[in-house]
Design a protein around this motif. Structure first.
Motif, PDB file in Angstrom:
ATOM      1  N   ALA A   1       0.767  -1.239  -0.048  1.00  0.00           N
ATOM      2  CA  ALA A   1      -0.105   0.032   0.022  1.00  0.00           C
ATOM      3  C   ALA A   1       0.985   1.176   0.004  1.00  0.00           C
ATOM      4  O   ALA A   1       0.680   2.047  -0.908  1.00  0.00           O
ATOM      5  N   GLY A   2       1.931   1.257   0.669  1.00  0.00           N
ATOM      6  CA  GLY A   2       2.806   2.451   0.769  1.00  0.00           C
ATOM      7  C   GLY A   2       3.586   2.637  -0.511  1.00  0.00           C
ATOM      8  O   GLY A   2       3.847   3.798  -1.139  1.00  0.00           O
ATOM      9  N   GLN A   3       3.909   1.570  -1.073  1.00  0.00           N
ATOM     10  CA  GLN A   3       4.301   1.642  -2.369  1.00  0.00           C
ATOM     11  C   GLN A   3       3.450   2.156  -3.510  1.00  0.00           C
ATOM     12  O   GLN A   3       3.769   3.016  -4.192  1.00  0.00           O
ATOM     13  N   GLU A   4       2.313   1.565  -3.510  1.00  0.00           N
ATOM     14  CA  GLU A   4       1.270   2.049  -4.549  1.00  0.00           C
ATOM     15  C   GLU A   4       0.935   3.398  -4.291  1.00  0.00           C
ATOM     16  O   GLU A   4       0.826   4.345  -5.199  1.00  0.00           O
ATOM     17  N   ALA A   5       0.831   4.055  -2.912  1.00  0.00           N
ATOM     18  CA  ALA A   5       0.417   5.422  -2.665  1.00  0.00           C
ATOM     19  C   ALA A   5       1.673   6.061  -3.188  1.00  0.00           C
ATOM     20  O   ALA A   5       1.352   7.453  -3.661  1.00  0.00           O
ATOM     21  N   ALA A   6       2.769   6.014  -3.206  1.00  0.00           N
ATOM     22  CA  ALA A   6       3.838   6.700  -3.488  1.00  0.00           C
ATOM     23  C   ALA A   6       4.008   6.829  -5.031  1.00  0.00           C
ATOM     24  O   ALA A   6       4.228   7.965  -5.598  1.00  0.00           O
ATOM     25  N   GLN A   7       3.707   5.650  -5.556  1.00  0.00           N
ATOM     26  CA  GLN A   7       3.812   5.621  -6.953  1.00  0.00           C
ATOM     27  C   GLN A   7       2.584   6.397  -7.492  1.00  0.00           C
ATOM     28  O   GLN A   7       2.756   7.221  -8.605  1.00  0.00           O
ATOM     29  N   GLY A   8       1.539   6.683  -6.949  1.00  0.00           N
ATOM     30  CA  GLY A   8       0.285   7.153  -7.503  1.00  0.00           C
ATOM     31  C   GLY A   8       0.394   8.569  -7.493  1.00  0.00           C
ATOM     32  O   GLY A   8      -0.167   9.524  -8.231  1.00  0.00           O
ATOM     33  N   PHE A   9       1.437   9.270  -6.416  1.00  0.00           N
ATOM     34  CA  PHE A   9       1.819  10.525  -6.585  1.00  0.00           C
ATOM     35  C   PHE A   9       3.034  10.966  -7.220  1.00  0.00           C
ATOM     36  O   PHE A   9       3.544  11.897  -7.321  1.00  0.00           O
TER      37      PHE A   9
END
Length: 151
Positions: A123-131
């Motif tokens: 989830a952290g990786q996806e959140a970072a990548q999303g921004f």
């Protein structure tokens, strides 16, 4: 206090880092780092607890020095700082293979337990990548009440 093989290497790294910043490796700084090394990874201590444990070992270090030393060692990457919502701070030994872990923290007594969770990391990786960010590390602090404080 005997040094372990790992602490000798960290001692040299600490001395180099301090020297680059024009600072000295004082006995007090060395004592604080050795306390964390002795406790090992997974031990989360507040400045007051560090001060108390050093006093129990009959090692004289003022509380003000402990605060300054903890901040310095965290800035240098020897310790990781865990900032609690209630305004408290706890510190733990920074270990390269133990960076992405999470904490359950009692909001009453400050007891801190670690856990690892792959879904949280994802989830952290996806959140970072999303921004458009590049993830450096991921941590989650879960606020709860420990069994002792529930009684």
């Amino acid at each position: 206090m005997p040094l372990t093989a790992g602490s000798v290497q960290e001692d040299e790294s600490l001395q180099q880092g301090l020297h680059q910043d024009g600072r000295r490796l004082t006995p007090q700084r060395k004592r604080v780092l050795e306390l964390f090394e002795r406790r090992g990874s997974g031990c989360h201590l507040s400045a007051e607890e560090v001060h108390q444990q050093l006093a129990e070992l009959e090692l004289k270090v003022s509380l003000a020095t402990v605060y300054r030393t903890l901040r310095l060692l965290a800035d240098m990457g020897f310790l990781q700082e865990l900032e609690l919502t209630e305004g408290g701070r706890r510190f733990e030994l920074a270990v390269a293979d133990h960076r992405d872990h999470h904490h359950v923290v009692c909001i009453r007594c400050g007891r801190t337990e670690e856990f690892e969770s792959q879904p949280v990391l994802v989830a952290g990786q996806e959140a970072a990548q999303g921004f458009g960010f590049k993830l450096i590390e991921s941590s989650l602090n879960v606020r709860a009440i420990c069994p002792d404080c529930q009684e």
